[in-house]
Motif scaffolding. Structure first.
Motif, PDB file in Angstrom:
ATOM      1  N   LEU A 161       5.981  -3.646   0.133  1.00 46.57           N
ATOM      2  CA  LEU A 161       5.477  -5.008   0.149  1.00 46.57           C
ATOM      3  C   LEU A 161       5.102  -5.347   1.579  1.00 46.57           C
ATOM      4  O   LEU A 161       5.814  -4.992   2.525  1.00 46.57           O
ATOM      5  CB  LEU A 161       6.538  -5.992  -0.349  1.00 46.57           C
ATOM      6  CG  LEU A 161       6.923  -5.987  -1.842  1.00 46.57           C
ATOM      7  CD1 LEU A 161       5.696  -6.147  -2.724  1.00 46.57           C
ATOM      8  CD2 LEU A 161       7.723  -4.754  -2.212  1.00 46.57           C
ATOM      9  N   SER A 162       3.988  -6.041   1.737  1.00 49.57           N
ATOM     10  CA  SER A 162       3.546  -6.393   3.084  1.00 49.57           C
ATOM     11  C   SER A 162       2.910  -7.774   3.095  1.00 49.57           C
ATOM     12  O   SER A 162       2.397  -8.261   2.092  1.00 49.57           O
ATOM     13  CB  SER A 162       2.543  -5.354   3.608  1.00 49.57           C
ATOM     14  OG  SER A 162       1.403  -5.282   2.772  1.00 49.57           O
ATOM     15  N   VAL A 169      10.115  -1.789   2.420  1.00 51.42           N
ATOM     16  CA  VAL A 169      10.268  -0.925   1.249  1.00 51.42           C
ATOM     17  C   VAL A 169      11.697  -1.064   0.747  1.00 51.42           C
ATOM     18  O   VAL A 169      12.644  -0.813   1.498  1.00 51.42           O
ATOM     19  CB  VAL A 169       9.974   0.553   1.591  1.00 51.42           C
ATOM     20  CG1 VAL A 169      10.519   1.482   0.506  1.00 51.42           C
ATOM     21  CG2 VAL A 169       8.479   0.771   1.758  1.00 51.42           C
ATOM     22  N   PRO A 170      11.900  -1.479  -0.505  1.00 57.93           N
ATOM     23  CA  PRO A 170      13.247  -1.482  -1.078  1.00 57.93           C
ATOM     24  C   PRO A 170      13.570  -0.100  -1.653  1.00 57.93           C
ATOM     25  O   PRO A 170      12.770   0.467  -2.400  1.00 57.93           O
ATOM     26  CB  PRO A 170      13.150  -2.535  -2.187  1.00 57.93           C
ATOM     27  CG  PRO A 170      11.716  -2.510  -2.601  1.00 57.93           C
ATOM     28  CD  PRO A 170      10.907  -2.090  -1.399  1.00 57.93           C
ATOM     29  N   ASN A 292       1.454  -5.761  -2.750  1.00 57.55           N
ATOM     30  CA  ASN A 292       2.276  -4.660  -3.231  1.00 57.55           C
ATOM     31  C   ASN A 292       1.438  -3.388  -3.148  1.00 57.55           C
ATOM     32  O   ASN A 292       0.366  -3.315  -3.752  1.00 57.55           O
ATOM     33  CB  ASN A 292       2.700  -4.950  -4.679  1.00 57.55           C
ATOM     34  CG  ASN A 292       3.611  -3.881  -5.253  1.00 57.55           C
ATOM     35  OD1 ASN A 292       3.705  -2.777  -4.741  1.00 57.55           O
ATOM     36  ND2 ASN A 292       4.280  -4.211  -6.343  1.00 57.55           N
ATOM     37  N   THR A 293       1.915  -2.396  -2.406  1.00 56.01           N
ATOM     38  CA  THR A 293       1.218  -1.118  -2.270  1.00 56.01           C
ATOM     39  C   THR A 293       2.124  -0.011  -2.791  1.00 56.01           C
ATOM     40  O   THR A 293       3.309   0.031  -2.457  1.00 56.01           O
ATOM     41  CB  THR A 293       0.865  -0.823  -0.800  1.00 56.01           C
ATOM     42  OG1 THR A 293       0.093  -1.895  -0.278  1.00 56.01           O
ATOM     43  CG2 THR A 293       0.085   0.474  -0.670  1.00 56.01           C
ATOM     44  N   THR A 294       1.570   0.886  -3.587  1.00 54.52           N
ATOM     45  CA  THR A 294       2.345   2.024  -4.073  1.00 54.52           C
ATOM     46  C   THR A 294       2.085   3.216  -3.165  1.00 54.52           C
ATOM     47  O   THR A 294       0.966   3.745  -3.115  1.00 54.52           O
ATOM     48  CB  THR A 294       1.976   2.375  -5.518  1.00 54.52           C
ATOM     49  OG1 THR A 294       2.148   1.226  -6.348  1.00 54.52           O
ATOM     50  CG2 THR A 294       2.887   3.484  -6.044  1.00 54.52           C
ATOM     51  N   VAL A 300      -5.075   5.615  -3.886  1.00 60.16           N
ATOM     52  CA  VAL A 300      -4.687   4.379  -3.204  1.00 60.16           C
ATOM     53  C   VAL A 300      -4.558   3.283  -4.252  1.00 60.16           C
ATOM     54  O   VAL A 300      -5.484   3.044  -5.028  1.00 60.16           O
ATOM     55  CB  VAL A 300      -5.738   3.980  -2.154  1.00 60.16           C
ATOM     56  CG1 VAL A 300      -5.341   2.661  -1.484  1.00 60.16           C
ATOM     57  CG2 VAL A 300      -5.912   5.086  -1.117  1.00 60.16           C
ATOM     58  N   ARG A 301      -3.395   2.617  -4.269  1.00 60.39           N
ATOM     59  CA  ARG A 301      -3.195   1.513  -5.211  1.00 60.39           C
ATOM     60  C   ARG A 301      -2.522   0.337  -4.519  1.00 60.39           C
ATOM     61  O   ARG A 301      -1.472   0.475  -3.888  1.00 60.39           O
ATOM     62  CB  ARG A 301      -2.348   1.954  -6.391  1.00 60.39           C
ATOM     63  CG  ARG A 301      -2.110   0.842  -7.439  1.00 60.39           C
ATOM     64  CD  ARG A 301      -0.751   0.190  -7.282  1.00 60.39           C
ATOM     65  NE  ARG A 301      -0.583  -0.969  -8.173  1.00 60.39           N
ATOM     66  CZ  ARG A 301       0.592  -1.415  -8.578  1.00 60.39           C
ATOM     67  NH1 ARG A 301       1.704  -0.835  -8.198  1.00 60.39           N
ATOM     68  NH2 ARG A 301       0.659  -2.484  -9.350  1.00 60.39           N
ATOM     69  N   THR A 302      -3.145  -0.825  -4.612  1.00 61.52           N
ATOM     70  CA  THR A 302      -2.538  -2.057  -4.141  1.00 61.52           C
ATOM     71  C   THR A 302      -2.610  -3.094  -5.257  1.00 61.52           C
ATOM     72  O   THR A 302      -3.312  -2.907  -6.255  1.00 61.52           O
ATOM     73  CB  THR A 302      -3.246  -2.623  -2.890  1.00 61.52           C
ATOM     74  OG1 THR A 302      -4.578  -3.011  -3.246  1.00 61.52           O
ATOM     75  CG2 THR A 302      -3.274  -1.612  -1.756  1.00 61.52           C
TER      76      THR A 302
END
Length: 340
Positions: A161-162, A169-170, A292-294, A300-302
């Motif tokens: 998360l940014s 990062v949890p 939220n970025t994976t 690339v996925r946000t």
């Protein structure tokens, strides 16, 4: 699996998300802000009539252009929102879930992921889904992140998360707080820390990443007087991270003193032990611009860091800022990966 071709110049693929939620509205608003926000070309995989009807109802002067392939998006993006058509299962009423449309929601995700894997889309940006509706339609994993990891060949996904000024990062995500200490292991902490360290370099272009590691207990355990997880689990994990990367590490840090402005200036990302430890500071600092970025996927996925907001869907009041930031970050990561 890896992308088949260089996708750095390809448009971004947006998923439709839950059609009765705010996803269609914020997609329209993001396109409308394309010039002011300097956004790269993107297209959305959805039902063209959904966007045309919504634009008309919200009195937004936005033209919809149907496309048949991603490479057509760039030529129409300046004048119209490019929509690659899929068919809905039934009518859409803003704010009201319709399980008949769940298959279309999943189809949009699958197509966007496949385009990204093939290189015809530079990244995928996922609009919010309503998990209960998809569970009822047969989704067997907790959500977007896990589903995309499976579709990409079983990669280990890490949720980052940014917002402007902070990345977190949890290590554990949707676990009850009473279960966190039992679930955490040094290997789990190290694995996610290494994925984060590598992403800071490759995806975000940080040559010498600085990683702060949060403790689990108050005051980071006070040398074992308020719990030993920092000594027995987190510190050994940090040694594993240090042995396999050149990231600069600090910690385990007391979680209550590592998120003020001066502390945040000393690191590029924070590795947190559980969900709220990571998400509370993000949503406090800038609730509307969270992304939220994976990490750990070959694509690339946000995603915007918010849900479907059924209670305000269709009213014209939803903020597109989180989606705009997600589009911007996806483009940045795709460009950095191409350079790397």
């Amino acid at each position: 699996m890896t992308p088949m071709s260089d996708s750095s110049s390809a448009p971004l693929a947006l998923t439709m998300g839950e059609p009765a939620g705010v996803g269609p509205e914020i997609t329209l608003k993001a396109w409308a802000a394309r010039g002011a926000e300097h956004l790269p070309p993107f297209f959305v995989i959805g039902a063209p009539a959904l966007y045309a009807d919504l634009a008309r109802n919200l009195r937004l002067d936005i033209r919809i252009a149907e496309i048949s392939a991603p490479d057509e998006a760039a030529s129409v993006f300046a004048d119209a929102l490019p929509v690659l058509p899929i068919t809905l299962g039934g009518p859409v009423v803003a704010g009201t879930l319709a399980p008949v449309n769940a298959a279309a929601v999943m189809c949009s995700i699958d197509m966007a992921c496949d385009f990204a894997l093939a290189g015809s889309a530079s990244a995928l940006v996922t609009n919010p889904i309503h998990k209960r509706a998809l569970y009822e339609a047969g989704l067997s994993v907790p959500g977007h992140t896990e589903y995309l990891a499976e579709r990409c060949g079983g990669a280990t996904p890490v949720m980052m998360l940014s917002c402007p000024g902070l990345r977190v990062v949890p290590v554990t995500v949707h676990d009850a707080l009473r279960d966190v200490a039992m679930k955490l292991t040094s290997a789990m902490i190290a694995e996610k820390g290494l994925i984060l360290a590598r992403a800071l370099k490759r995806d975000l272009g940080i040559a010498c990443p600085r990683l702060a590691v949060a403790g689990l207990n108050p005051h980071a355990g006070e040398e074992g007087h308020i719990g030993r997880e920092e000594i027995d689990m987190i510190a050994p994990a940090m040694k594993l991270i240090a042995a396999e990367s050149d990231v600069e590490l600090s910690g385990p840090l007391p979680p209550d003193t590592m998120f003020h402005a001066a502390a945040r200036a000393r690191y590029d990302a924070a590795l947190c032990m559980y969900h709220d430890q990571a998400l509370i500071p993000i949503k406090t600092i800038d609730f509307e611009r969270g992304v939220n970025t994976t990490l750990g996927l070959p694509v690339v996925r946000t995603s915007p860091d918010h849900g479907t907001a059924l209670d305000i869907a269709g009213r014209g009041v939803a903020s597109a800022l989180s989606l705009i930031e997600a589009i911007r970050l996806a483009h940045e990561i795709a460009a950095n990966r191409a350079r790397a």
